[in-house]
Design a protein around this motif. Structure first.
Motif, PDB file in Angstrom:
ATOM      1  N   MET A   1     -14.610  -7.110  23.328  1.00  0.00           N
ATOM      2  CA  MET A   1     -15.495  -6.375  22.582  1.00  0.00           C
ATOM      3  C   MET A   1     -16.121  -7.390  21.686  1.00  0.00           C
ATOM      4  N   ALA A   2     -17.512  -7.170  21.246  1.00  0.00           N
ATOM      5  CA  ALA A   2     -18.133  -7.881  20.275  1.00  0.00           C
ATOM      6  C   ALA A   2     -17.926  -6.994  18.821  1.00  0.00           C
ATOM      7  N   LEU A   3     -18.165  -7.833  17.843  1.00  0.00           N
ATOM      8  CA  LEU A   3     -17.875  -7.017  16.618  1.00  0.00           C
ATOM      9  C   LEU A   3     -19.541  -6.643  16.250  1.00  0.00           C
ATOM     10  N   ILE A   4     -19.296  -5.464  15.399  1.00  0.00           N
ATOM     11  CA  ILE A   4     -20.497  -4.982  14.644  1.00  0.00           C
ATOM     12  C   ILE A   4     -20.143  -5.043  13.177  1.00  0.00           C
ATOM     13  N   ILE A   5     -21.228  -5.186  12.195  1.00  0.00           N
ATOM     14  CA  ILE A   5     -21.326  -4.774  10.786  1.00  0.00           C
ATOM     15  C   ILE A   5     -21.638  -3.475  10.733  1.00  0.00           C
ATOM     16  N   THR A   6     -20.860  -2.789   9.833  1.00  0.00           N
ATOM     17  CA  THR A   6     -21.627  -1.147   9.420  1.00  0.00           C
ATOM     18  C   THR A   6     -22.541  -1.307   8.388  1.00  0.00           C
ATOM     19  N   ASP A   7     -23.013  -0.062   8.287  1.00  0.00           N
ATOM     20  CA  ASP A   7     -23.670   0.067   6.875  1.00  0.00           C
ATOM     21  C   ASP A   7     -23.015  -0.125   5.567  1.00  0.00           C
ATOM     22  N   GLU A   8     -21.749  -0.252   5.643  1.00  0.00           N
ATOM     23  CA  GLU A   8     -20.930  -0.470   4.436  1.00  0.00           C
ATOM     24  C   GLU A   8     -21.042  -1.890   3.802  1.00  0.00           C
ATOM     25  N   CYS A   9     -21.971  -2.714   4.694  1.00  0.00           N
ATOM     26  CA  CYS A   9     -22.122  -4.357   4.316  1.00  0.00           C
ATOM     27  C   CYS A   9     -22.801  -4.209   2.955  1.00  0.00           C
ATOM     28  N   ILE A  10     -22.243  -5.004   2.006  1.00  0.00           N
ATOM     29  CA  ILE A  10     -23.103  -5.410   0.673  1.00  0.00           C
ATOM     30  C   ILE A  10     -23.741  -6.658   0.542  1.00  0.00           C
ATOM     31  N   ASN A  11     -23.898  -7.242   1.687  1.00  0.00           N
ATOM     32  CA  ASN A  11     -24.798  -8.402   1.751  1.00  0.00           C
ATOM     33  C   ASN A  11     -24.141  -9.528   0.872  1.00  0.00           C
ATOM     34  N   CYS A  12     -22.904  -9.699   0.953  1.00  0.00           N
ATOM     35  CA  CYS A  12     -22.119 -10.540  -0.122  1.00  0.00           C
ATOM     36  C   CYS A  12     -22.521 -12.082   0.641  1.00  0.00           C
ATOM     37  N   ASP A  13     -22.827 -12.199   1.655  1.00  0.00           N
ATOM     38  CA  ASP A  13     -23.090 -13.571   2.454  1.00  0.00           C
ATOM     39  C   ASP A  13     -21.754 -14.441   2.671  1.00  0.00           C
ATOM     40  N   VAL A  14     -20.770 -13.890   2.693  1.00  0.00           N
ATOM     41  CA  VAL A  14     -19.484 -14.697   3.002  1.00  0.00           C
ATOM     42  C   VAL A  14     -19.260 -14.783   4.646  1.00  0.00           C
ATOM     43  N   CYS A  15     -19.562 -13.847   5.499  1.00  0.00           N
ATOM     44  CA  CYS A  15     -19.288 -14.073   6.800  1.00  0.00           C
ATOM     45  C   CYS A  15     -20.188 -15.045   7.483  1.00  0.00           C
ATOM     46  N   GLN A  16     -21.377 -14.803   7.436  1.00  0.00           N
ATOM     47  CA  GLN A  16     -22.435 -15.828   7.878  1.00  0.00           C
ATOM     48  C   GLN A  16     -21.913 -17.211   8.321  1.00  0.00           C
ATOM     49  N   PRO A  17     -21.805 -17.731   7.280  1.00  0.00           N
ATOM     50  CA  PRO A  17     -21.026 -19.319   7.349  1.00  0.00           C
ATOM     51  C   PRO A  17     -19.943 -19.517   7.960  1.00  0.00           C
ATOM     52  N   GLU A  18     -19.104 -18.479   8.150  1.00  0.00           N
ATOM     53  CA  GLU A  18     -17.703 -18.491   8.864  1.00  0.00           C
ATOM     54  C   GLU A  18     -17.982 -18.416  10.216  1.00  0.00           C
ATOM     55  N   CYS A  19     -18.847 -17.883  10.810  1.00  0.00           N
ATOM     56  CA  CYS A  19     -19.066 -17.600  12.252  1.00  0.00           C
ATOM     57  C   CYS A  19     -19.169 -18.878  12.980  1.00  0.00           C
ATOM     58  N   PRO A  20     -18.449 -19.604  13.724  1.00  0.00           N
ATOM     59  CA  PRO A  20     -18.548 -20.603  14.703  1.00  0.00           C
ATOM     60  C   PRO A  20     -19.834 -20.820  15.708  1.00  0.00           C
ATOM     61  N   ASN A  21     -20.159 -19.583  15.956  1.00  0.00           N
ATOM     62  CA  ASN A  21     -21.108 -19.356  16.987  1.00  0.00           C
ATOM     63  C   ASN A  21     -22.696 -19.081  16.475  1.00  0.00           C
ATOM     64  N   ASP A  22     -22.805 -19.172  14.860  1.00  0.00           N
ATOM     65  CA  ASP A  22     -23.805 -18.664  14.389  1.00  0.00           C
ATOM     66  C   ASP A  22     -24.572 -17.302  14.982  1.00  0.00           C
ATOM     67  N   ALA A  23     -23.444 -16.314  15.282  1.00  0.00           N
ATOM     68  CA  ALA A  23     -23.764 -15.197  15.687  1.00  0.00           C
ATOM     69  C   ALA A  23     -24.096 -14.007  14.715  1.00  0.00           C
ATOM     70  N   ILE A  24     -24.009 -14.229  13.437  1.00  0.00           N
ATOM     71  CA  ILE A  24     -24.348 -13.627  12.230  1.00  0.00           C
ATOM     72  C   ILE A  24     -25.825 -13.977  11.602  1.00  0.00           C
ATOM     73  N   SER A  25     -26.659 -13.059  11.226  1.00  0.00           N
ATOM     74  CA  SER A  25     -27.737 -13.231  10.863  1.00  0.00           C
ATOM     75  C   SER A  25     -28.350 -11.919   9.973  1.00  0.00           C
ATOM     76  N   GLN A  26     -29.074 -12.200   8.888  1.00  0.00           N
ATOM     77  CA  GLN A  26     -29.558 -11.115   8.261  1.00  0.00           C
ATOM     78  C   GLN A  26     -30.493 -10.333   8.620  1.00  0.00           C
ATOM     79  N   GLY A  27     -30.087  -9.009   8.846  1.00  0.00           N
ATOM     80  CA  GLY A  27     -31.031  -7.778   9.375  1.00  0.00           C
ATOM     81  C   GLY A  27     -31.865  -7.242   8.363  1.00  0.00           C
ATOM     82  N   GLU A  28     -32.301  -6.122   8.633  1.00  0.00           N
ATOM     83  CA  GLU A  28     -33.396  -5.397   7.732  1.00  0.00           C
ATOM     84  C   GLU A  28     -32.694  -5.071   6.545  1.00  0.00           C
ATOM     85  N   GLU A  29     -31.497  -4.390   6.809  1.00  0.00           N
ATOM     86  CA  GLU A  29     -30.748  -3.964   5.655  1.00  0.00           C
ATOM     87  C   GLU A  29     -29.348  -4.601   5.183  1.00  0.00           C
TER      88      GLU A  29
END
Length: 87
Positions: A1-29
Motif C-alpha cells: 500500500m502507498a501512504l496518504i496524509i490525512t487532512d489532520e496534517c498541520i503542515n509542520c514540514d518534518v515529513c518531506q525531507p525524510e522521504c528518500p523517494n521525494d514522494a511528499i510535496s506540498q498540496g493545496e491545503e
C-alpha cells in the motif's frame, strides 16, 4: 500500500525531507504523497520515515492502493534504476 496524509496534517514540514523517494510535496491545503513514488521506505529503511516523524500521526496506509512488500520493493528498484533479480 502507498501512504496518504490525512487532512489532520498541520503542515509542520518534518515529513518531506525524510522521504528518500521525494514522494511528499506540498498540496493545496496540506502535504500529499505521490503513490507512484511511495515505497513506504522499502529498500531504504525498516520503517516508513514519514510515519516515524509525524507529530500528529496523520500518515496512514491508503486503502485504495494495495501493494505487497514485494511490489513495493520492485517499485524501489525501478525508482533506483535497478533491475529485480530473476529467479
Amino acid at each position: 500500500m502507498a501512504l496518504i496524509i490525512t487532512d489532520e496534517c498541520i503542515n509542520c514540514d518534518v515529513c518531506q525531507p525524510e522521504c528518500p523517494n521525494d514522494a511528499i510535496s506540498q498540496g493545496e491545503e496540506f502535504y500529499v504523497i505521490d503513490p507512484g513514488l511511495c515505497t513506504e521506505c522499502v529498500g531504504h529503511h525498516e520503517e516508513s520515515q514519514c510515519v516515524e516523524v509525524c507529530p500528529v500521526d496523520c500518515i496512514i496506509l491508503d486503502p485504495d492502493i494495495v501493494e505487497t512488500e514485494e511490489q513495493l520493493y520492485e517499485k524501489y528498484l525501478t525508482l533506483a534504476g535497478q533491475q529485480a533479480p530473476r529467479g
